[in-house]
Scaffold this active site. Sequence first.
Site, PDB file in Angstrom:
ATOM      1  N   GLU A  96      -0.357   0.000  15.431  1.00 32.10           N
ATOM      2  CA  GLU A  96      -1.084   1.188  14.955  1.00 32.10           C
ATOM      3  C   GLU A  96      -2.099   1.642  15.990  1.00 32.10           C
ATOM      4  O   GLU A  96      -2.209   2.841  16.299  1.00 32.10           O
ATOM      5  CB  GLU A  96      -1.787   0.905  13.626  1.00 32.10           C
ATOM      6  CG  GLU A  96      -2.536   2.124  13.082  1.00 32.10           C
ATOM      7  CD  GLU A  96      -3.429   1.808  11.915  1.00 32.10           C
ATOM      8  OE1 GLU A  96      -4.573   2.314  11.886  1.00 32.10           O
ATOM      9  OE2 GLU A  96      -3.007   1.057  11.003  1.00 32.10           O
ATOM     10  N   CYS A 137       0.860  -1.183   0.000  1.00 29.52           N
ATOM     11  CA  CYS A 137       0.000   0.000   0.000  1.00 29.52           C
ATOM     12  C   CYS A 137       0.897   1.234   0.000  1.00 29.52           C
ATOM     13  O   CYS A 137       2.113   1.152   0.161  1.00 29.52           O
ATOM     14  CB  CYS A 137      -0.917   0.004   1.220  1.00 29.52           C
ATOM     15  SG  CYS A 137      -0.048   0.234   2.792  1.00 29.52           S
ATOM     16  N   CYS A 193       2.483   6.590   8.249  1.00 29.86           N
ATOM     17  CA  CYS A 193       1.574   6.721   7.104  1.00 29.86           C
ATOM     18  C   CYS A 193       0.710   7.966   7.303  1.00 29.86           C
ATOM     19  O   CYS A 193       0.143   8.161   8.390  1.00 29.86           O
ATOM     20  CB  CYS A 193       0.695   5.477   7.000  1.00 29.86           C
ATOM     21  SG  CYS A 193      -0.612   5.628   5.753  1.00 29.86           S
ATOM     22  N   THR A 202      -6.712   1.509  10.355  1.00 24.35           N
ATOM     23  CA  THR A 202      -6.794   1.694   8.900  1.00 24.35           C
ATOM     24  C   THR A 202      -7.040   0.400   8.144  1.00 24.35           C
ATOM     25  O   THR A 202      -7.571   0.414   7.036  1.00 24.35           O
ATOM     26  CB  THR A 202      -5.514   2.340   8.346  1.00 24.35           C
ATOM     27  OG1 THR A 202      -4.382   1.545   8.724  1.00 24.35           O
ATOM     28  CG2 THR A 202      -5.339   3.761   8.871  1.00 24.35           C
TER      29      THR A 202
END
Length: 279
Positions: free
Chosen positions: A129, A13, A99, A163
Amino acid sequence: MKIITLADSAGFCFGVKRAVDTALKMKQEYNNEIYTLGPLIHNNDVVSFLKDNLIYPIELNEISNLKDNDTLIIRSHGVSEEILNELNKTNLNIIDATCPHVGNIHKKVKEHYDLGYNIIIVGDKNHPEVIGINGWCNNSAVILKDDTEYHLIPNKVCVVSQTTERQATWENVLGKIIKTSKEIVAFNTICSATEVRQKSAEELSKKVDAMVVIGGLNSSNTTKLYEICKINCENTIYVENMSAIPDEFIKNENVKSVGVTAGASTPDWIIKEVITKMS
């Protein structure tokens, strides 16, 4: 001859590619050993590749062993506000490869926490995360995946998502929160690339005799891809690389068509090796 189809969306990604590219760029720029706070991404093959390029993962308690001006990269998962502030007080060269989508969640959480909202995170409580996001509201968030914690939900809440969470999980949790809370601000922070990858894998898994899901075994988003594919295609396997594919899977004459998908931390070269081996 098996028909092998790669999902329309699979592999690296934006955030992961950005982090890996940043690490390699820093190695070129400083021509010295580079360190990452934890494994840069959840893929053992990529971590080994980075080590071969003198880019090493270290843990938070090892930072004191680094020298002034050594380069330390914050990985794409991001870190808590407290850790970020502590790192910025050091004499290290700190490169933040969080990110941007994750960084956006940090801002939303901090803003609404400061406004008096109770933070709810839809995601895996042990995922780096989610741990990082929780660190932007003084580690006070309620982290939800199922029904066990719903009695803890306050009246005034701000809801965000990991995410890489499944859209179905987000909708399920949000539906329950609506029934329990009075004032709700909700941000669907599932990355659009995650949604596209999951939908692509879901559609492909309905059309083939078998599915191969490629990614690190500790990768949250790859695990979710496997779960989605397994629902539609019983003959679904989860492998880190081509060496993990069982011979009997390849030689199974009842399997005429194979679908392939890969998690956000899986590089193109591993996907190509898997397809080549099955071909």
